[in-house]
Scaffold this motif. Structure first.
Motif, PDB file in Angstrom:
ATOM      1  N   VAL A  42       0.849  -1.201   0.000  1.00 51.23           N
ATOM      2  CA  VAL A  42       0.000   0.000   0.000  1.00 51.23           C
ATOM      3  C   VAL A  42       0.878   1.243   0.000  1.00 51.23           C
ATOM      4  CG1 VAL A  42      -1.805   1.273   1.212  1.00 51.23           C
ATOM      5  CG2 VAL A  42      -1.784  -1.231   1.280  1.00 51.23           C
ATOM      6  N   TRP A  43       0.661   2.134  -0.968  1.00 48.30           N
ATOM      7  CA  TRP A  43       1.412   3.387  -1.031  1.00 48.30           C
ATOM      8  C   TRP A  43       0.641   4.468  -0.276  1.00 48.30           C
ATOM      9  CZ3 TRP A  43       6.121   5.060  -2.431  1.00 48.30           C
ATOM     10  CH2 TRP A  43       6.304   6.433  -2.568  1.00 48.30           C
ATOM     11  N   GLN A  44       1.297   5.062   0.725  1.00 49.45           N
ATOM     12  CA  GLN A  44       0.618   6.072   1.543  1.00 49.45           C
ATOM     13  C   GLN A  44       1.331   7.418   1.552  1.00 49.45           C
ATOM     14  OE1 GLN A  44      -0.110   4.561   5.473  1.00 49.45           O
ATOM     15  NE2 GLN A  44      -1.721   3.158   4.792  1.00 49.45           N
ATOM     16  N   GLY A  45       2.256   7.617   0.631  1.00 43.07           N
ATOM     17  CA  GLY A  45       2.919   8.911   0.557  1.00 43.07           C
ATOM     18  C   GLY A  45       4.433   8.801   0.605  1.00 43.07           C
ATOM     19  N   PHE A  46       5.079   9.883   0.218  1.00 43.00           N
ATOM     20  CA  PHE A  46       6.536   9.945   0.126  1.00 43.00           C
ATOM     21  C   PHE A  46       7.144  10.295   1.483  1.00 43.00           C
ATOM     22  CE2 PHE A  46      10.529  12.159  -0.549  1.00 43.00           C
ATOM     23  CZ  PHE A  46      11.178  11.330  -1.444  1.00 43.00           C
ATOM     24  N   THR A  47       8.251   9.610   1.821  1.00 42.82           N
ATOM     25  CA  THR A  47       8.958   9.906   3.069  1.00 42.82           C
ATOM     26  C   THR A  47      10.414   9.457   2.969  1.00 42.82           C
ATOM     27  OG1 THR A  47       8.986   9.565   5.456  1.00 42.82           O
ATOM     28  CG2 THR A  47       8.358   7.686   4.106  1.00 42.82           C
ATOM     29  N   LEU A  48      11.253  10.089   3.778  1.00 44.53           N
ATOM     30  CA  LEU A  48      12.668   9.707   3.865  1.00 44.53           C
ATOM     31  C   LEU A  48      13.004   9.105   5.234  1.00 44.53           C
ATOM     32  CD1 LEU A  48      14.357  12.821   2.193  1.00 44.53           C
ATOM     33  CD2 LEU A  48      14.115  10.548   1.195  1.00 44.53           C
ATOM     34  N   LYS A  49      11.964   8.838   6.026  1.00 41.94           N
ATOM     35  CA  LYS A  49      12.201   8.405   7.399  1.00 41.94           C
ATOM     36  C   LYS A  49      12.909   7.059   7.494  1.00 41.94           C
ATOM     37  CE  LYS A  49       7.628   6.249   8.106  1.00 41.94           C
ATOM     38  NZ  LYS A  49       6.388   6.288   8.910  1.00 41.94           N
ATOM     39  N   TRP A  50      12.725   6.213   6.487  1.00 43.38           N
ATOM     40  CA  TRP A  50      13.375   4.900   6.531  1.00 43.38           C
ATOM     41  C   TRP A  50      14.885   5.039   6.334  1.00 43.38           C
ATOM     42  CZ3 TRP A  50       9.931   2.175   8.691  1.00 43.38           C
ATOM     43  CH2 TRP A  50       8.588   2.311   8.362  1.00 43.38           C
ATOM     44  N   TYR A  51      15.289   5.984   5.483  1.00 44.08           N
ATOM     45  CA  TYR A  51      16.716   6.235   5.283  1.00 44.08           C
ATOM     46  C   TYR A  51      17.322   6.892   6.519  1.00 44.08           C
ATOM     47  CZ  TYR A  51      16.162   5.102   0.337  1.00 44.08           C
ATOM     48  OH  TYR A  51      15.909   4.447  -0.849  1.00 44.08           O
ATOM     49  N   VAL A  52      16.589   7.839   7.099  1.00 43.27           N
ATOM     50  CA  VAL A  52      17.070   8.501   8.318  1.00 43.27           C
ATOM     51  C   VAL A  52      17.171   7.491   9.460  1.00 43.27           C
ATOM     52  CG1 VAL A  52      16.556  10.266  10.037  1.00 43.27           C
ATOM     53  CG2 VAL A  52      16.081  10.714   7.621  1.00 43.27           C
ATOM     54  N   GLY A  53      16.196   6.586   9.538  1.00 51.38           N
ATOM     55  CA  GLY A  53      16.188   5.595  10.610  1.00 51.38           C
ATOM     56  C   GLY A  53      17.363   4.639  10.541  1.00 51.38           C
ATOM     57  N   LEU A  54      17.890   4.400   9.341  1.00 45.96           N
ATOM     58  CA  LEU A  54      19.024   3.484   9.203  1.00 45.96           C
ATOM     59  C   LEU A  54      20.243   3.993   9.962  1.00 45.96           C
ATOM     60  CD1 LEU A  54      18.829   2.487   5.421  1.00 45.96           C
ATOM     61  CD2 LEU A  54      18.250   1.083   7.391  1.00 45.96           C
ATOM     62  N   PHE A  55      20.417   5.316   9.987  1.00 45.42           N
ATOM     63  CA  PHE A  55      21.588   5.887  10.643  1.00 45.42           C
ATOM     64  C   PHE A  55      21.415   5.981  12.154  1.00 45.42           C
ATOM     65  CE2 PHE A  55      21.717   7.368   6.260  1.00 45.42           C
ATOM     66  CZ  PHE A  55      23.028   7.079   5.922  1.00 45.42           C
ATOM     67  N   ASP A  56      20.256   5.603  12.649  1.00 43.28           N
ATOM     68  CA  ASP A  56      20.027   5.503  14.088  1.00 43.28           C
ATOM     69  C   ASP A  56      20.039   4.055  14.563  1.00 43.28           C
ATOM     70  OD1 ASP A  56      19.739   8.265  14.400  1.00 43.28           O
ATOM     71  OD2 ASP A  56      17.596   8.196  13.897  1.00 43.28           O
ATOM     72  N   ASN A  57      20.182   3.137  13.601  1.00 47.82           N
ATOM     73  CA  ASN A  57      20.198   1.709  13.914  1.00 47.82           C
ATOM     74  C   ASN A  57      21.654   1.255  14.097  1.00 47.82           C
ATOM     75  OD1 ASN A  57      20.079  -1.143  13.859  1.00 47.82           O
ATOM     76  ND2 ASN A  57      18.167  -1.072  12.702  1.00 47.82           N
ATOM     77  N   LYS A  58      22.037   0.994  15.343  1.00 52.81           N
ATOM     78  CA  LYS A  58      23.428   0.645  15.632  1.00 52.81           C
ATOM     79  C   LYS A  58      23.845  -0.661  14.962  1.00 52.81           C
ATOM     80  CE  LYS A  58      23.677   3.063  20.071  1.00 52.81           C
ATOM     81  NZ  LYS A  58      23.938   2.954  21.532  1.00 52.81           N
ATOM     82  N   GLU A  59      22.936  -1.618  14.896  1.00 51.06           N
ATOM     83  CA  GLU A  59      23.263  -2.910  14.281  1.00 51.06           C
ATOM     84  C   GLU A  59      23.536  -2.754  12.790  1.00 51.06           C
ATOM     85  OE1 GLU A  59      20.173  -5.655  15.129  1.00 51.06           O
ATOM     86  OE2 GLU A  59      20.664  -5.832  17.260  1.00 51.06           O
ATOM     87  N   VAL A  60      22.742  -1.932  12.124  1.00 50.28           N
ATOM     88  CA  VAL A  60      22.948  -1.692  10.701  1.00 50.28           C
ATOM     89  C   VAL A  60      24.260  -0.955  10.464  1.00 50.28           C
ATOM     90  CG1 VAL A  60      22.084  -0.432   8.691  1.00 50.28           C
ATOM     91  CG2 VAL A  60      20.501  -1.730  10.112  1.00 50.28           C
TER      92      VAL A  60
END
Length: 263
Positions: A42-60
């Motif tokens: 389901v497409w619910q709109g454009f966002t960059l939060k997933w990319y930003v969240g990667l840099f807060d994920n210590k394991e990644v």
């Protein structure tokens, strides 16, 4: 004339169809990496939060750092060994050269799972010296990268004019000076292309890394593989997109270097 146009149009349509099948999944993955919804369907709109969240994920971030370190070290070592092997096999004839030449292609043609199991068995026999971890990952990546480097550098050596080396030695240069000042600069594009290819293979590897990795030595592809087990999320799409961009950038750069110096 009309028949030729019809044939050309048919092949063009067929080629377009093939490319759509090949690249449409990749396009969909990239698009949904910007989806605001956690459900990929389901497409619910454009966002960059997933990319930003990667840099807060210590394991990644840790997996990304491991991937870069392993890729850089393994590509540098495999490039040095592969270059020397390519030059030696191109210049000199010796007993068993044909057999050795054929063995260089073994890591390329055998299934990765077979090589992964073989490396795991080898490291298991010497687990006191090679405990599974970053070291075994580096050694494994060096093992399968050397053959690719040799193939690329030897392709560059095929157009090499050996009279340039003879002229340098006639002017007083020894073998080392001739190699450093004449041979090395000429084959450098092939060396760089081989190094970039080795780095790309290291960054993308999953199967062999799965067998020889240990606790605390997870690479980015292995991290993605473990995340996929719980379902494909936009975060995984974003991580895959970043890897795709890095890999394509290296591949394009390698091809440009090869084409620039092949003219």
């Amino acid at each position: 004339m009309k028949q030729n146009k019809l044939t050309k149009s048919t092949f063009s349509i067929y080629a377009a169809f093939v490319y759509i099948i090949l690249y449409m999944p990749i396009v969909v993955l990239i698009i949904f990496s910007f989806n605001d919804s956690t459900i990929n369907a389901v497409w619910q709109g454009f966002t960059l939060k997933w990319y930003v969240g990667l840099f807060d994920n210590k394991e990644v971030l840790e997996a990304m750092w491991n991937t870069i370190v392993i890729g850089v070290i393994s590509s540098l070592i495999s490039t040095m060994i592969g270059t020397l092997a390519a030059v030696g096999m191109y210049k000199y004839n010796f007993k068993g050269k044909t057999v050795l030449d054929g063995m260089l292609y073994v890591p390329i043609i055998i299934p990765e799972i077979v090589m992964g199991i073989a490396l795991l068995m080898f490291f298991s026999q010497f687990k006191a010296i090679f405990p599974l971890g970053t070291l075994t990952l580096i050694l494994a990546h060096i093992t399968f990268s050397i053959s690719y480097v040799v193939v690329v550098v030897r392709a560059r050596l095929e157009g090499f004019d050996r009279s340039l080396e003879e002229a340098a030695m006639d002017l007083g240069a020894n073998q080392l000076e001739t190699f450093v000042k004449v041979t090395l600069p000429i084959i450098m594009p092939g060396i760089v292309a081989g190094a970039l290819l080795a780095f790309t293979l290291s960054v993308d590897d999953v199967i062999i890394s799965f067998f020889v990795s240990g606790p605390g030595s997870t690479t980015l592809p292995l991290k993605i593989f473990s995340m996929v087990r719980f379902g494909v999320t936009p975060e995984i799409n974003a991580l895959s997109t970043i890897m795709l961009v890095v890999t394509l950038t290296i591949a394009v750069l390698s091809e440009k270097i090869r084409m620039k110096f092949s003219k």
